[in-house]
Design a protein around this motif. Sequence first.
Motif, PDB file in Angstrom:
ATOM      1  N   TYR A   7     -29.909  -0.526  -2.882  1.00  0.00           N
ATOM      2  CA  TYR A   7     -30.357  -1.052  -1.590  1.00  0.00           C
ATOM      3  C   TYR A   7     -29.231  -0.959  -0.549  1.00  0.00           C
ATOM      4  CZ  TYR A   7     -31.356  -4.587   1.938  1.00  0.00           C
ATOM      5  OH  TYR A   7     -31.521  -5.259   3.122  1.00  0.00           O
ATOM      6  N   ARG A   8     -28.048  -1.419  -0.913  1.00  0.00           N
ATOM      7  CA  ARG A   8     -26.912  -1.353   0.024  1.00  0.00           C
ATOM      8  C   ARG A   8     -26.520   0.092   0.321  1.00  0.00           C
ATOM      9  NH1 ARG A   8     -25.638  -6.225   1.228  1.00  0.00           N
ATOM     10  NH2 ARG A   8     -25.742  -7.944  -0.244  1.00  0.00           N
ATOM     11  N   GLY A   9     -26.607   0.956  -0.690  1.00  0.00           N
ATOM     12  CA  GLY A   9     -26.343   2.376  -0.472  1.00  0.00           C
ATOM     13  C   GLY A   9     -27.330   2.989   0.505  1.00  0.00           C
ATOM     14  N   LEU A  10     -28.600   2.646   0.365  1.00  0.00           N
ATOM     15  CA  LEU A  10     -29.626   3.161   1.271  1.00  0.00           C
ATOM     16  C   LEU A  10     -29.383   2.703   2.699  1.00  0.00           C
ATOM     17  CD1 LEU A  10     -32.341   4.594   1.781  1.00  0.00           C
ATOM     18  CD2 LEU A  10     -33.458   2.411   1.219  1.00  0.00           C
ATOM     19  N   VAL A  11     -29.198   1.407   2.872  1.00  0.00           N
ATOM     20  CA  VAL A  11     -28.985   0.867   4.220  1.00  0.00           C
ATOM     21  C   VAL A  11     -27.699   1.419   4.825  1.00  0.00           C
ATOM     22  CG1 VAL A  11     -28.592  -1.242   5.556  1.00  0.00           C
ATOM     23  CG2 VAL A  11     -30.329  -1.229   3.755  1.00  0.00           C
ATOM     24  N   GLY A  12     -26.642   1.490   4.033  1.00  0.00           N
ATOM     25  CA  GLY A  12     -25.362   1.987   4.545  1.00  0.00           C
ATOM     26  C   GLY A  12     -25.396   3.456   4.917  1.00  0.00           C
ATOM     27  N   THR A  13     -25.948   4.281   4.033  1.00  0.00           N
ATOM     28  CA  THR A  13     -25.959   5.717   4.330  1.00  0.00           C
ATOM     29  C   THR A  13     -26.996   6.087   5.386  1.00  0.00           C
ATOM     30  OG1 THR A  13     -27.518   6.282   2.541  1.00  0.00           O
ATOM     31  CG2 THR A  13     -25.136   6.331   2.028  1.00  0.00           C
ATOM     32  N   ASN A  14     -27.991   5.252   5.584  1.00  0.00           N
ATOM     33  CA  ASN A  14     -28.996   5.562   6.608  1.00  0.00           C
ATOM     34  C   ASN A  14     -28.392   5.525   8.012  1.00  0.00           C
ATOM     35  OD1 ASN A  14     -31.855   6.266   6.971  1.00  0.00           O
ATOM     36  ND2 ASN A  14     -31.856   4.430   8.243  1.00  0.00           N
ATOM     37  N   TRP A  15     -27.235   4.874   8.155  1.00  0.00           N
ATOM     38  CA  TRP A  15     -26.547   4.903   9.454  1.00  0.00           C
ATOM     39  C   TRP A  15     -26.175   6.333   9.841  1.00  0.00           C
ATOM     40  CZ3 TRP A  15     -26.887   1.642  13.145  1.00  0.00           C
ATOM     41  CH2 TRP A  15     -27.107   0.298  12.875  1.00  0.00           C
ATOM     42  N   ILE A  16     -25.964   7.191   8.860  1.00  0.00           N
ATOM     43  CA  ILE A  16     -25.665   8.596   9.157  1.00  0.00           C
ATOM     44  C   ILE A  16     -26.806   9.194   9.962  1.00  0.00           C
ATOM     45  CG2 ILE A  16     -25.328  10.910   8.168  1.00  0.00           C
ATOM     46  CD1 ILE A  16     -24.073   9.405   5.689  1.00  0.00           C
ATOM     47  N   ARG A  17     -28.033   9.042   9.460  1.00  0.00           N
ATOM     48  CA  ARG A  17     -29.191   9.587  10.173  1.00  0.00           C
ATOM     49  C   ARG A  17     -29.417   8.880  11.500  1.00  0.00           C
ATOM     50  NH1 ARG A  17     -34.120   9.933   6.056  1.00  0.00           N
ATOM     51  NH2 ARG A  17     -33.830   7.685   6.108  1.00  0.00           N
ATOM     52  N   THR A  18     -29.222   7.577  11.518  1.00  0.00           N
ATOM     53  CA  THR A  18     -29.427   6.820  12.759  1.00  0.00           C
ATOM     54  C   THR A  18     -28.489   7.325  13.844  1.00  0.00           C
ATOM     55  OG1 THR A  18     -30.101   4.904  11.442  1.00  0.00           O
ATOM     56  CG2 THR A  18     -29.475   4.496  13.745  1.00  0.00           C
ATOM     57  N   ILE A  19     -27.230   7.516  13.512  1.00  0.00           N
ATOM     58  CA  ILE A  19     -26.251   7.996  14.486  1.00  0.00           C
ATOM     59  C   ILE A  19     -26.545   9.438  14.888  1.00  0.00           C
ATOM     60  CG2 ILE A  19     -23.806   8.590  14.804  1.00  0.00           C
ATOM     61  CD1 ILE A  19     -23.252   6.016  13.018  1.00  0.00           C
ATOM     62  N   LEU A  20     -26.815  10.311  13.917  1.00  0.00           N
ATOM     63  CA  LEU A  20     -27.075  11.720  14.239  1.00  0.00           C
ATOM     64  C   LEU A  20     -28.316  11.874  15.113  1.00  0.00           C
ATOM     65  CD1 LEU A  20     -26.213  13.501  10.860  1.00  0.00           C
ATOM     66  CD2 LEU A  20     -24.824  13.393  12.951  1.00  0.00           C
ATOM     67  N   TRP A  21     -29.392  11.156  14.809  1.00  0.00           N
ATOM     68  CA  TRP A  21     -30.586  11.251  15.649  1.00  0.00           C
ATOM     69  C   TRP A  21     -30.331  10.686  17.035  1.00  0.00           C
ATOM     70  CZ3 TRP A  21     -33.903  10.652  10.874  1.00  0.00           C
ATOM     71  CH2 TRP A  21     -34.722  11.768  10.696  1.00  0.00           C
ATOM     72  N   THR A  22     -29.544   9.629  17.118  1.00  0.00           N
ATOM     73  CA  THR A  22     -29.229   9.066  18.431  1.00  0.00           C
ATOM     74  C   THR A  22     -28.412  10.060  19.249  1.00  0.00           C
ATOM     75  OG1 THR A  22     -29.310   6.825  17.511  1.00  0.00           O
ATOM     76  CG2 THR A  22     -28.152   7.114  19.617  1.00  0.00           C
ATOM     77  N   VAL A  23     -27.435  10.698  18.633  1.00  0.00           N
ATOM     78  CA  VAL A  23     -26.644  11.720  19.327  1.00  0.00           C
ATOM     79  C   VAL A  23     -27.546  12.858  19.794  1.00  0.00           C
ATOM     80  CG1 VAL A  23     -24.848  13.499  19.002  1.00  0.00           C
ATOM     81  CG2 VAL A  23     -24.456  11.152  18.205  1.00  0.00           C
ATOM     82  N   ARG A  24     -28.445  13.323  18.914  1.00  0.00           N
ATOM     83  CA  ARG A  24     -29.397  14.386  19.293  1.00  0.00           C
ATOM     84  C   ARG A  24     -30.246  13.937  20.480  1.00  0.00           C
ATOM     85  NH1 ARG A  24     -33.266  17.170  17.810  1.00  0.00           N
ATOM     86  NH2 ARG A  24     -32.374  19.155  18.264  1.00  0.00           N
ATOM     87  N   GLY A  25     -30.760  12.723  20.403  1.00  0.00           N
ATOM     88  CA  GLY A  25     -31.610  12.219  21.482  1.00  0.00           C
ATOM     89  C   GLY A  25     -30.876  12.150  22.802  1.00  0.00           C
TER      90      GLY A  25
END
Length: 147
Positions: free
Chosen positions: A116-134
């Motif tokens: 669970y912590r691994g999922l939440v922690g690593t999902n920040w990678i996608r959150t940041i990358l999509w935000t940068v793309r946006g």
Amino acid sequence: MNGNTVFLVNLLATWYMVGLIWMVQIVHYNLMDRVGPEQFVRYETDHGRLITPIVAIPMLVEILSAAGLVLLSPAGFPRWAAWIGLALVVAIWMSTAFLQIPYHNQLLKGFSDAAYRGLVGTNWIRTILWTVRGLMMGWFARTMLSG
């Protein structure tokens, strides 16, 4: 399809994913540890079944239109930006395939605090990358509209 249409499709797919990833990161994933062990496997199974269509289709549209922008860059959208955008999407897909999906697969066996912590922690990678793309796509949309 011309470059302007490809740009618009990519802009819309990207911003759809920006909104979705922030909701998933801040709300959905942060509630997963409150489900309870007896219902968690069903919850995780249902999560995968229900979220796949609303994530997979826009992600596919986004990566195809990002590749299309490399070939059909509209006026005001430099080719280097198209390549960076495509690289960001590829990085998001790699993160999904090699980090988030394996954590979800672990969680399908039952709640694990580490997964669970691994999922939440690593999902920040996608959150940041999509935000940068946006932000990048928004910047170029503004530039193209005002130019």
